[in-house]
Motif scaffolding. Structure first.
Motif, PDB file in Angstrom:
ATOM      1  N   ALA A 284     -31.904 -36.267-104.438  1.00  0.00           N
ATOM      2  CA  ALA A 284     -30.450 -36.109-104.333  1.00  0.00           C
ATOM      3  C   ALA A 284     -29.794 -36.587-105.616  1.00  0.00           C
ATOM      4  O   ALA A 284     -30.122 -37.639-106.132  1.00  0.00           O
ATOM      5  N   LEU A 285     -28.884 -35.784-106.135  1.00  0.00           N
ATOM      6  CA  LEU A 285     -28.125 -36.148-107.320  1.00  0.00           C
ATOM      7  C   LEU A 285     -26.692 -36.443-106.895  1.00  0.00           C
ATOM      8  O   LEU A 285     -26.022 -35.570-106.350  1.00  0.00           O
ATOM      9  N   PRO A 286     -26.204 -37.674-107.127  1.00  0.00           N
ATOM     10  CA  PRO A 286     -24.799 -37.934-106.787  1.00  0.00           C
ATOM     11  C   PRO A 286     -23.877 -37.282-107.809  1.00  0.00           C
ATOM     12  O   PRO A 286     -24.136 -37.326-109.004  1.00  0.00           O
TER      13      PRO A 286
ATOM     14  N   GLN B 227     -28.837 -24.669-105.619  1.00  0.00           N
ATOM     15  CA  GLN B 227     -28.744 -24.291-104.201  1.00  0.00           C
ATOM     16  C   GLN B 227     -29.705 -23.168-103.832  1.00  0.00           C
ATOM     17  O   GLN B 227     -30.155 -23.111-102.695  1.00  0.00           O
ATOM     18  N   HIS B 228     -29.970 -22.278-104.764  1.00  0.00           N
ATOM     19  CA  HIS B 228     -30.822 -21.116-104.470  1.00  0.00           C
ATOM     20  C   HIS B 228     -31.877 -20.976-105.567  1.00  0.00           C
ATOM     21  O   HIS B 228     -31.810 -20.063-106.396  1.00  0.00           O
TER      22      HIS B 228
ATOM     23  N   ASN C 124     -18.881 -24.498-103.261  1.00  0.00           N
ATOM     24  CA  ASN C 124     -19.458 -25.328-102.203  1.00  0.00           C
ATOM     25  C   ASN C 124     -19.306 -26.821-102.505  1.00  0.00           C
ATOM     26  O   ASN C 124     -19.055 -27.623-101.612  1.00  0.00           O
ATOM     27  N   THR C 125     -19.480 -27.195-103.774  1.00  0.00           N
ATOM     28  CA  THR C 125     -19.351 -28.596-104.153  1.00  0.00           C
ATOM     29  C   THR C 125     -17.925 -29.090-103.924  1.00  0.00           C
ATOM     30  O   THR C 125     -17.711 -30.232-103.508  1.00  0.00           O
ATOM     31  N   LEU C 126     -16.963 -28.229-104.157  1.00  0.00           N
ATOM     32  CA  LEU C 126     -15.556 -28.589-103.912  1.00  0.00           C
ATOM     33  C   LEU C 126     -15.199 -28.574-102.436  1.00  0.00           C
ATOM     34  O   LEU C 126     -14.100 -29.015-102.049  1.00  0.00           O
ATOM     35  N   GLY C 127     -16.096 -28.054-101.610  1.00  0.00           N
ATOM     36  CA  GLY C 127     -15.848 -28.007-100.175  1.00  0.00           C
ATOM     37  C   GLY C 127     -14.924 -26.890 -99.759  1.00  0.00           C
ATOM     38  O   GLY C 127     -14.336 -26.924 -98.673  1.00  0.00           O
TER      39      GLY C 127
ATOM     40  N   ILE D  28     -25.956 -33.617-104.239  1.00  0.00           N
ATOM     41  CA  ILE D  28     -26.620 -32.327-104.373  1.00  0.00           C
ATOM     42  C   ILE D  28     -28.106 -32.564-104.171  1.00  0.00           C
ATOM     43  O   ILE D  28     -28.717 -33.343-104.905  1.00  0.00           O
ATOM     44  N   LEU D  29     -28.666 -31.928-103.167  1.00  0.00           N
ATOM     45  CA  LEU D  29     -30.092 -32.043-102.918  1.00  0.00           C
ATOM     46  C   LEU D  29     -30.826 -31.020-103.781  1.00  0.00           C
ATOM     47  O   LEU D  29     -30.446 -29.854-103.837  1.00  0.00           O
TER      48      LEU D  29
END
Length: 150
Positions: free
Chosen positions: A2-4, A91-92, A145-148, A15-16
């Protein structure tokens, strides 16, 4: 792994990195060999066509210029490619690795077409843009996605 990633205020996003991200890393490493291959081709063309350093482009030998231009154009696009590959693959990773490989193969076809001495044949590598545009989409999706937002 995981990266914070710091978000706005005190909010954190993690982020995994899936193990398949290794494919992305291998494509990045492979891309360096493609760039080196092009550099070697320019060096060989320099010797063959007697174009001494520091001359970047020959005023008299268009075939040498085709080798040089194929390499130079890849160098002009390489930072964007690596950024999109490494971020879009978070992510992909498998899709990003396939897209990155497609871009690299497109750059090889582009160079081989250019090396023919007929610059229009460089377009044989145009399929590499499918890989690049896929990486753009993956990276935009990561940002959203990171911004939600989704």
């Amino acid at each position: 792994m995981a990266l914070p990633v710091l978000g706005s205020g005190s909010e954190m996003v993690s982020i995994l990195v899936p193990k398949e991200y290794g494919y992305v890393v291998l494509v990045a490493v492979g891309s360096t060999f493609m760039v080196m291959w092009k550099g070697i081709k320019v060096g060989a063309a320099r010797k063959k066509y007697n174009v001494a350093y520091p001359t970047m482009y020959s005023p008299t030998n268009d075939l040498f210029n085709c080798y040089q231009r194929a390499h130079q154009n890849t160098l002009e696009n390489y930072p964007q490619f690596l950024t999109l590959l490494l971020l879009g693959g978070l992510q992909h990773p498998v899709v990003a690795a396939v897209a990155g490989t497609t871009w690299c193969l497109g750059r090889i076809a582009y160079a081989r077409g250019y090396y023919s001495g007929d610059p229009s044949k460089r377009m044989q590598g145009g399929f590499g843009y499918f890989g690049l545009f896929t990486l753009v989409g993956l990276t935009v999706k990561l940002g959203i996605n990171t911004l939600g937002w989704m």
